[in-house]
Design a protein around this motif. Structure first.
Motif, PDB file in Angstrom:
ATOM      1  N   TYR A  45     -16.013  84.097  84.969  1.00 46.62           N
ATOM      2  CA  TYR A  45     -17.267  84.226  84.227  1.00 46.62           C
ATOM      3  C   TYR A  45     -18.327  84.774  85.164  1.00 46.62           C
ATOM      4  N   VAL A  91     -23.916  83.091  84.092  1.00 43.74           N
ATOM      5  CA  VAL A  91     -24.047  82.076  83.051  1.00 43.74           C
ATOM      6  C   VAL A  91     -25.324  81.278  83.294  1.00 43.74           C
ATOM      7  N   VAL A 124     -19.210  74.668  73.546  1.00 39.81           N
ATOM      8  CA  VAL A 124     -18.858  75.954  74.149  1.00 39.81           C
ATOM      9  C   VAL A 124     -17.449  76.306  73.675  1.00 39.81           C
ATOM     10  N   GLY A 135     -14.526  79.830  72.820  1.00 39.70           N
ATOM     11  CA  GLY A 135     -14.139  81.186  73.187  1.00 39.70           C
ATOM     12  C   GLY A 135     -12.631  81.261  73.310  1.00 39.70           C
ATOM     13  N   SER A 145     -11.938  83.627  77.980  1.00 39.12           N
ATOM     14  CA  SER A 145     -13.404  83.685  77.909  1.00 39.12           C
ATOM     15  C   SER A 145     -14.083  83.116  79.138  1.00 39.12           C
ATOM     16  N   LYS A 184     -14.422  79.724  79.519  1.00 37.77           N
ATOM     17  CA  LYS A 184     -15.061  78.455  79.160  1.00 37.77           C
ATOM     18  C   LYS A 184     -14.514  77.264  79.946  1.00 37.77           C
ATOM     19  N   MET A 211     -18.420  82.150  74.358  1.00 36.58           N
ATOM     20  CA  MET A 211     -18.173  82.987  75.531  1.00 36.58           C
ATOM     21  C   MET A 211     -17.124  84.042  75.196  1.00 36.58           C
ATOM     22  N   ARG A 246     -18.804  85.909  79.607  1.00 41.20           N
ATOM     23  CA  ARG A 246     -20.250  85.869  79.372  1.00 41.20           C
ATOM     24  C   ARG A 246     -20.558  85.094  78.094  1.00 41.20           C
ATOM     25  N   VAL A 247     -21.723  84.470  78.066  1.00 42.99           N
ATOM     26  CA  VAL A 247     -22.187  83.844  76.839  1.00 42.99           C
ATOM     27  C   VAL A 247     -22.743  84.955  75.955  1.00 42.99           C
TER      28      VAL A 247
END
Length: 535
Positions: free
Chosen positions: A288, A291, A303, A305, A309, A311, A486, A490-491
């Motif tokens: 990631y 964040v 959260v 994904g 992702s 997460k 995510m 990325r969010v």
């Protein structure tokens, strides 16, 4: 020992063969000491069908599976395969030819190659092992079942989905046409689940009989023909899935009509509420990047994904299991030393890991010892433990979190999956954390345990704990005040309380909602709301 050259990939039954009964267990009773694990229970599974076995934790599913796979002998009752009596327990080869089980906890040996795992104890007939031939035959077997895995790769490098497929291929190579799948989707994301279901349908079409065990009832409706329900060690019903509604199935499992996942509204968390957890510019290579998030005291932030992702890596970073490459974590106003579990605990972060078996429990210790590990220094002076003090605290935890156990002193590995997860959650909350981070807290637990776990999480938030709940389950996310999605590290989306299923699925898949269908029914095919569930 069987030679790899003698192993043929099994095909479908001969044309015109009448579909009979692959396995039948009748009037089976099994006791372990004073505990009756099965009482006059049974199951009959038609050849080529996908048959669901459901029930709450402790209903007797695992015991029935152990009898169907020859690990335990029933105290009374009979088991028959294709109309013939089950083999003697000592004849393991005969059992392997009749039935195979892909367990929730993988039986793949990580230090061996994929080929070695596929042909474990079958590497050669007479003479030395021909390694080139072994890898070639393994490659042919994997190709036959569409498993894109290098047979020479170390099995420890495989992901969860690949390990499951290798286990299925291994079972079929043994000649078994009956495969038991124990919670096969518990650790898969939506895309991997879709691929698994496609393969299961193809196997069923080729004549393979499947027993599918799951706590996700929507999966039963999606992939199974027939369902059997066990409750309190007894058989309750066996019916075609199409004839059993969701509410009726839950009622059969629990013994009462219940309305699941209907969480009462929580008061909104205002901008004046103090921020309990803040990350700034947090990044970890290949997981990631950048964040930035805030979770306020008493807020539950979900959260979600896909598997790629980031997460899970994010949650493990917050707990100290992973060291980020950059960025900052703060609990309140104080920075948290990165990559340190003790520092995270000292800062007030409680954690429920993804895999309770490998990361959440010490299996040989008691329920009491597992639940109180982080606060053992409170039970006596100078690090000594006064047993009565620890037992009193453990008994209070057992009552508060509704942990079903015979005693605080019972080994934690004697508990069902849902109750074991309650012990993990109780331990995470034992220190009174300011922040609680959870990964898949309801994976592999029954409907009642799911309600109990999520109820405990909401109670902690009501007491002011900031909660970050990482999950693929829409039921889990419904308990949240808002949901972050995510995508590729990325969010990419933030959804308020009024989100619809299609919005979450679209954001997880990285597409516009209208491309996957705007109705909730079409969305629930993606990542898992049970039939009839909705906002």
């Amino acid at each position: 020992m069987m030679s790899i050259d003698s192993i043929a990939v099994p095909g479908a039954p001969a044309p015109g063969t009448a579909p009979g009964t692959t396995v039948e267990a009748t009037a089976v009773t099994k006791r372990f000491g004073a505990t009756t694990a099965l009482a006059d229970a049974g199951i009959s599974i038609a050849a080529g069908s996908t048959h669901a076995l459901v029930g709450r934790n402790g209903a007797g599913k695992s015991t029935l599976v152990s009898i169907l796979t020859g690990l335990h002998r029933p105290d009374s009752g009979t088991v028959r395969f294709d109309g013939e009596p089950a083999p003697a327990l000592a004849d393991r080869d005969a059992w392997r030819r009749r039935v195979a089980c892909v367990y929730q906890r993988s039986t793949i040996i990580p230090t061996l190659t994929v080929a070695e795992n596929l042909f474990l104890n079958r590497q050669a007939g007479r003479g030395p092992i021909g390694w080139a031939r072994l890898r070639r035959r393994a490659g042919e077997l994997l190709d036959d079942y569409g498993v894109a895995v290098d047979p020479g790769a170390p099995a420890g490098e495989l992901n969860v989905e690949q390990r499951q497929l290798v286990e299925i291929a291994r079972a079929l190579s043994l000649g078994s046409r009956f495969i038991i799948l124990d919670e096969p989707t518990a650790r898969l994301d939506a895309t991997a689940i879709d691929r698994l279901f496609t393969r299961l349908r193809a196997l069923a079409a080729s004549g393979v009989t499947l027993l599918f065990i799951s706590h996700h009832l929507h999966e039963v409706y999606e992939v199974c023909d027939t369902v059997t329900v066990l409750r309190d060690a007894r058989w309750i019903l066996t019916r075609p899935v199409a004839e059993v509604g969701h509410a009726a199935l839950v009622e059969a499992m629990t013994g009462e009509a219940v309305g699941l996942t209907e969480w009462p509204a929580r008061p909104p968390v205002t901008a004046e509420t103090p921020v309990a957890l803040r990350t700034t510019g947090l990044r970890l290579a290949d997981a990631y990047t950048d964040v930035d998030l805030e979770v306020r005291a008493g807020e539950i932030v979900g959260v979600t994904g896909s598997g790629s992702s980031g997460k899970v890596s994010l949650a493990e970073t917050l707990s100290g299991l992973r060291r980020p490459d950059g960025g900052e974590i703060r609990v309140g106003a104080k920075p948290v030393s990165p990559g340190s579990v003790p520092a995270a605990l000292a800062a007030g972060i409680g954690f429920v890991p993804q895999d309770r078996h490998r990361e959440g429990l010490v299996p040989l210790l008691s329920v009491e010892e597992n639940a109180t590990l982080p606060i053992a220094d409170r039970f006596g002076p100078a690090g000594a433990i006064v047993p009565k003090r620890r037992t009193a605290v453990a008994e209070e935890m057992i009552a508060r979190y509704d942990i079903k156990t015979s005693s605080p002193y019972a080994p934690v590995n004697s508990l069902s999956g849902g109750n074991a997860q309650k012990v993990v959650l109780a331990r995470a909350l034992s220190t009174g954390p300011r922040v609680l981070v959870l990964i898949g807290p309801t994976a592999g637990v029954d409907v009642r345990s799911k309600e109990s776990l999520l109820g405990a999480v909401r109670a902690a938030a009501d007491d002011g704990t900031a909660v970050l709940l990482v999950s693929d389950e829409l039921d889990d996310l419904r308990a949240c005040d808002r949901v972050l999605v995510m995508f590729h590290g990325r969010v990419t989306a933030e959804l308020g309380r009024d989100w619809e299923d299609a919005e979450v699925v679209a954001a997880v898949e990285g597409v516009a909602a209208e491309r996957i269908g705007a109705t909730r029914d079409s969305a629930t095919d993606g990542i898992g709301a049970p039939e009839g569930a909705g906002k």
